[in-house]
Motif scaffolding. Structure first.
Motif, PDB file in Angstrom:
ATOM      1  N   LEU A 160      31.847 -13.558 -89.288  1.00  0.00           N
ATOM      2  CA  LEU A 160      30.615 -14.233 -88.899  1.00  0.00           C
ATOM      3  C   LEU A 160      29.977 -14.971 -90.056  1.00  0.00           C
ATOM      4  O   LEU A 160      29.471 -16.077 -89.898  1.00  0.00           O
ATOM      5  N   ALA A 161      29.999 -14.349 -91.229  1.00  0.00           N
ATOM      6  CA  ALA A 161      29.398 -14.964 -92.412  1.00  0.00           C
ATOM      7  C   ALA A 161      30.111 -16.257 -92.792  1.00  0.00           C
ATOM      8  O   ALA A 161      29.480 -17.208 -93.253  1.00  0.00           O
ATOM      9  N   THR A 162      31.417 -16.303 -92.573  1.00  0.00           N
ATOM     10  CA  THR A 162      32.179 -17.515 -92.883  1.00  0.00           C
ATOM     11  C   THR A 162      31.761 -18.668 -91.972  1.00  0.00           C
ATOM     12  O   THR A 162      31.542 -19.792 -92.431  1.00  0.00           O
ATOM     13  N   GLY A 163      31.651 -18.387 -90.680  1.00  0.00           N
ATOM     14  CA  GLY A 163      31.183 -19.416 -89.757  1.00  0.00           C
ATOM     15  C   GLY A 163      29.765 -19.854 -90.077  1.00  0.00           C
ATOM     16  O   GLY A 163      29.440 -21.048 -90.059  1.00  0.00           O
ATOM     17  N   THR A 164      28.914 -18.879 -90.404  1.00  0.00           N
ATOM     18  CA  THR A 164      27.517 -19.170 -90.708  1.00  0.00           C
ATOM     19  C   THR A 164      27.385 -19.985 -91.989  1.00  0.00           C
ATOM     20  O   THR A 164      26.510 -20.852 -92.087  1.00  0.00           O
ATOM     21  N   PHE A 165      28.220 -19.715 -92.971  1.00  0.00           N
ATOM     22  CA  PHE A 165      28.178 -20.487 -94.214  1.00  0.00           C
ATOM     23  C   PHE A 165      28.416 -21.970 -93.924  1.00  0.00           C
ATOM     24  O   PHE A 165      27.747 -22.837 -94.508  1.00  0.00           O
TER      25      PHE A 165
END
Length: 279
Positions: free
Chosen positions: A136-141
């Motif tokens: 999720l953090a990768t997409g959010t970044f």
């Protein structure tokens, strides 16, 4: 005797082939025994209720709102809060790459930390929680880093507020989805909680990305300086120059929560049972 031996050999060969085929299947079922949505929401199994399809449909749709609230509290509010916090703590100019990367990293940190801490509070932390948080953090970044450059570009053309709102929604939807798909390719080999990219999870990832796009669009409403007369969110989430750091961050978190909440509520109502990413 010879025919008996041949028969026994054939039986053994068939049994061996069956074992060879079933072994990988057992591994797959073990990994997918508890289906999890891209946001780490456990998917319930569809069943029957009173033998009526309409009753099942109604039951499933109403059950979507509890995990929707979980996603807002654990990820959407922290995302907006930490993006705003990073933007106010950095000395970088808002038009610079440093600012975009700093705010994107801040938002990704909020999602990662929010997902992990919320799971700890609910008593459900495991290795898979951290792996899902990284996905999720990768997409959010990607969406968080894109937000300011996109808004700057659209506002520089002096577009109406709604055009900036819509443009941000479209671009950040694709930015978040791009991050998710890249993350699946990178992480799926070594992370059990991250499935490799498929056509099925591609559709659910994009539906999820649309709700994140809505969150980024509502975040545009925090800008009180741009076409304030057209900003229908101004009196709800508008951030003014005199606002304190904590107030600004809270309003930012409220804006992303509101955007996601509105979009996901429509999805909860309109999508048939078993077709929404959160099912």
């Amino acid at each position: 005797m010879i025919s008996r031996r041949i028969a026994l050999c054939l039986v053994g060969a068939v049994a061996g082939s069956a074992n060879a085929i079933s072994a990988p299947t057992a591994v797959v079922s073990q990994r997918g025994s508890v289906p999890v949505s891209p946001w780490g929401v456990e998917k319930s199994t569809l069943g029957t209720r009173g033998g009526a399809d309409v009753a099942v449909e109604s039951f499933k749709k109403s059950s979507r709102f509890e995990p929707t609230l979980d996603v807002i509290l654990s990820k959407l509010f922290p995302a907006g809060f930490f993006w705003q916090l990073a933007s106010m703590l950095t000395d970088a100019d808002a038009s610079s790459a440093k600012f975009a990367l700093t705010t994107g990293l801040g938002e990704a940190t909020g999602v990662l930390a929010g997902h992990v801490l919320y799971s700890l509070v609910k008593g459900g932390y495991s290795k898979s929680v951290l792996e899902t948080a990284l996905l999720l953090a990768t997409g959010t970044f990607c969406s968080g880093t894109s937000w300011q450059p996109v808004v700057n570009a659209l506002q520089s053309m002096d577009l109406p507020f709604f055009a900036v709102f819509a443009g941000t929604f479209i671009f950040c939807t694709f930015a978040f989805n791009f991050g998710l798909r890249v993350a699946r390719n990178l992480y799926s080999e070594n992370m059990e909680a991250v499935d490799e990219p498929t056509w099925a999870n591609g559709k659910s990832d994009f539906h999820l990305s649309m709700t994140i796009g809505a969150a980024t669009a509502f975040f545009v409403g925090t800008d009180s300086a741009y076409r304030s007369g057209e900003n229908f969110l101004l009196n709800i989430v508008g951030i003014n120059d005199g606002d304190s750091l904590i107030k600004a961050c809270l309003l930012a978190g409220l804006s992303t929560s509101l955007g996601f909440g509105v979009a996901q509520t429509l999805f909860n109502i309109l999508f048939p049972a078993g077709k929404c990413w959160i099912d």
